[in-house]
Design an enzyme around this catalytic site. Structure first.
Site, short mmCIF file in Angstrom:
data_model
loop_
_atom_site.label_atom_id
_atom_site.label_comp_id
_atom_site.label_asym_id
_atom_site.label_seq_id
_atom_site.Cartn_x
_atom_site.Cartn_y
_atom_site.Cartn_z
CB CYS A 135 -0.94 0.01 1.20
SG CYS A 135 -2.09 -1.36 1.12
CG HIS A 144 -3.52 3.29 0.95
ND1 HIS A 144 -3.51 2.94 -0.37
CD2 HIS A 144 -3.86 2.18 1.64
CE1 HIS A 144 -3.82 1.67 -0.48
NE2 HIS A 144 -4.04 1.17 0.73
CG ASN A 168 -6.62 -1.11 -0.57
OD1 ASN A 168 -5.82 -0.56 -1.33
ND2 ASN A 168 -6.27 -1.60 0.60
O1 UT7 Z 1 -4.57 -1.68 2.47
C1 UT7 Z 1 -3.80 -2.31 3.43
C2 UT7 Z 1 -4.23 -1.94 4.76
N1 UT7 Z 1 -5.48 -2.55 5.07
C3 UT7 Z 1 -6.27 -1.98 5.94
O2 UT7 Z 1 -5.97 -0.92 6.41
C4 UT7 Z 1 -7.51 -2.73 6.36
C5 UT7 Z 1 -7.74 -2.52 7.82
N2 UT7 Z 1 -8.82 -3.32 8.36
C6 UT7 Z 1 -10.11 -3.13 8.01
O3 UT7 Z 1 -10.40 -2.29 7.17
C7 UT7 Z 1 -11.16 -3.92 8.72
O4 UT7 Z 1 -10.56 -4.66 9.76
C8 UT7 Z 1 -11.95 -4.90 7.80
C9 UT7 Z 1 -12.83 -4.12 6.87
C10 UT7 Z 1 -10.99 -5.77 7.02
C11 UT7 Z 1 -12.81 -5.82 8.64
O5 UT7 Z 1 -13.71 -5.04 9.41
P1 UT7 Z 1 -13.83 -5.28 10.98
O6 UT7 Z 1 -14.87 -4.38 11.43
O7 UT7 Z 1 -12.46 -5.14 11.57
O8 UT7 Z 1 -14.33 -6.78 11.05
P2 UT7 Z 1 -13.66 -8.05 11.75
O9 UT7 Z 1 -12.52 -8.56 10.95
O10 UT7 Z 1 -13.44 -7.76 13.20
O11 UT7 Z 1 -14.85 -9.09 11.62
C12 UT7 Z 1 -16.13 -8.86 12.24
C13 UT7 Z 1 -17.10 -9.91 11.76
C14 UT7 Z 1 -16.53 -11.32 11.83
O12 UT7 Z 1 -17.61 -12.20 12.17
P3 UT7 Z 1 -17.83 -12.70 13.67
O13 UT7 Z 1 -16.56 -13.42 14.03
O14 UT7 Z 1 -18.05 -11.46 14.47
O15 UT7 Z 1 -19.02 -13.58 13.55
C15 UT7 Z 1 -16.09 -11.61 10.44
O16 UT7 Z 1 -16.08 -12.99 10.14
O17 UT7 Z 1 -17.39 -9.69 10.38
C16 UT7 Z 1 -17.15 -10.90 9.64
N3 UT7 Z 1 -16.73 -10.55 8.29
C17 UT7 Z 1 -17.59 -10.38 7.27
N4 UT7 Z 1 -18.94 -10.47 7.22
C18 UT7 Z 1 -19.52 -10.22 6.03
C19 UT7 Z 1 -15.48 -10.33 7.83
N5 UT7 Z 1 -15.52 -10.01 6.54
C20 UT7 Z 1 -16.82 -10.04 6.16
C21 UT7 Z 1 -17.48 -9.78 4.94
N6 UT7 Z 1 -18.82 -9.89 4.93
N7 UT7 Z 1 -16.85 -9.45 3.82
#
Ligand code: UT7
Length: 351
Positions: free
Chosen positions: A118, A278, A308
């Site tokens: 990134c 970014h 992204n």
């Molecule tokens: O470009 C490089 C740098 N990258 C970043 O900066 C990304 C940084 N991170 C993020 O943007 C966020 O962490 C994400 C968007 C990737 C994820 O969002 P989050 O609010 O942190 O979700 P999480 O990973 O804590 O997951 C919460 C829940 C989980 O389910 P349970 O365990 O609570 O039942 C995941 O399995 O959301 C679930 N989940 C999804 N549900 C529907 C994860 N991805 C998805 C999805 N659709 N695509």
């Protein structure tokens, strides 16, 4: 004559035609438009045409626009820097492929590939800045391009990564200038969490960093095991991300690195005419905006439309903002990125 400085003389970008909406991804994996929009701000992204477009060909299209806007011929390019995490080949890198694609190989200009995910564009700009300031090159082409769609896991297991990424390319031409141009660049990295946002297999690691059993290696292997049976059978061949850890680290490091650049230049956040962060997650950009106390018109976001696009993100956003008349001569532009590695950085420039 004072010390040489560098400027962005032309910017271009290319986005493939195919629009993939969140509802299209709902058909492939257990996800929802509501989840994606709420957690990331993304509404749609673009995918390149598989087997017809590549990271290199998209980069070449962006490069041609940047070169034309810089008012030079493509043969004038004396150094190529290519940033991507989704290269056409493991080796050689996209730099030489781009040189061939643009048909500028007769001059034998050097091509450098950088692997900074990134923050690849920021690192590339910093490298270009040094080469311009040293007087070694006069027309540097910097390209950031990604064809993520070829390497994503479209099963539900990959949903936290796959819904975020999109394809696209951006490019700039960097030249010497007598006026301000690039004021400073700040680069950082911390390898502690290298595997927390990574595309590990296939690779040459042999299990060294995490343990050979986790990858299905056996004792006494001498080589030829770029891809083990376990990696293939268990589909350990896609990017993985510890999203919450990346998110928490990103919001801190973004802010730090922007303030570090401003402080070096004797400026403050309020002086920024346009911040181009970014585009990893709209919530990250909004958090930074709030912490720096910037108005909406001081921050450029386009993640809603493109997701992204990693190394391509900043030059695409820069190109869009420039076309929209949001960047005028003398404006203070700040660009910053954070991502896999972890690596992060900022560039502060006067347009
Ligand atoms: O470009 C490089 C740098 N990258 C970043 O900066 C990304 C940084 N991170 C993020 O943007 C966020 O962490 C994400 C968007 C990737 C994820 O969002 P989050 O609010 O942190 O979700 P999480 O990973 O804590 O997951 C919460 C829940 C989980 O389910 P349970 O365990 O609570 O039942 C995941 O399995 O959301 C679930 N989940 C999804 N549900 C529907 C994860 N991805 C998805 C999805 N659709 N695509």
């Amino acid at each position: 004559m004072g010390q040489l400085k560098s400027k962005i003389a032309g910017v271009g970008y290319y986005l493939p035609e195919t629009v993939i909406k969140n509802s299209d991804l709902e058909l492939l994996m257990d996800t929802s438009d509501a989840w994606i929009q709420e957690r990331t701000g993304i509404q749609e992204r673009r995918y390149g045409k598989a087997h017809e477009e590549t990271t290199t060909t998209m980069g070449a299209k962006a490069a041609e626009i940047a070169i034309q806007r810089a008012g030079i011929n493509k043969e004038d390019i004396d150094f190529i820097i290519f940033a991507t995490l989704s290269p056409d080949y493991f080796f050689p890198g996209c730099g030489v492929l781009l040189q061939r694609e643009l048909k500028i190989n007769s001059k034998e200009a050097p091509a450098l590939d950088i692997r900074n995910q990134c923050s690849g564009f920021i690192y590339g700009l910093s490298i270009a800045d040094q080469f311009i300031k040293s007087g070694q090159y006069k027309n540097i082409l910097l390209v950031g391009s990604e064809m993520h769609s070829m390497g994503l896991d479209f099963s539900s297991r990959g949903r936290n990564v796959t819904v975020i990424f999109g394809d696209g390319a951006g490019a700039v031409v960097i030249q010497p200038t007598d006026s301000d141009g690039i004021l400073n660049t700040v680069l950082h990295s911390d390898g502690t969490y290298a595997e927390e946002l990574a595309f590990i297999n296939p690779g040459c690691h042999g299990g060294y960093h995490i343990g050979k059993e986790s990858f299905g290696y056996t004792d006494q292997n001498y080589g030829g095991i770029f891809l083990t049976e376990k990696m293939w059978k268990e589909q350990m061949i896609f990017p993985n991300m510890n999203g919450p850890l990346v998110f928490k680290t990103a919001v801190v490091k973004f802010q730090e690195v922007i303030l570090e650049g401003l402080q070096k230049a004797g400026l403050k956040a309020d002086d920024i005419d346009l911040l181009i962060p970014h585009q990893a997650n709209l919530r990250i950009s909004q958090f930074i905006q709030q912490k720096l106390n910037l108005r909406d018109d001081q921050v450029w976001n386009n993640i809603q439309k493109y997701g992204n696009t990693t190394a391509a993100t900043i030059p695409i956003a820069l190109g869009e903002a420039w076309e929209a008349g949001k960047i005028k001569e003398g404006d203070l532009i700040c660009m910053a990125a954070f991502g896999s590695g972890f690596t992060w950085g900022s560039v502060l420039l006067r347009w």
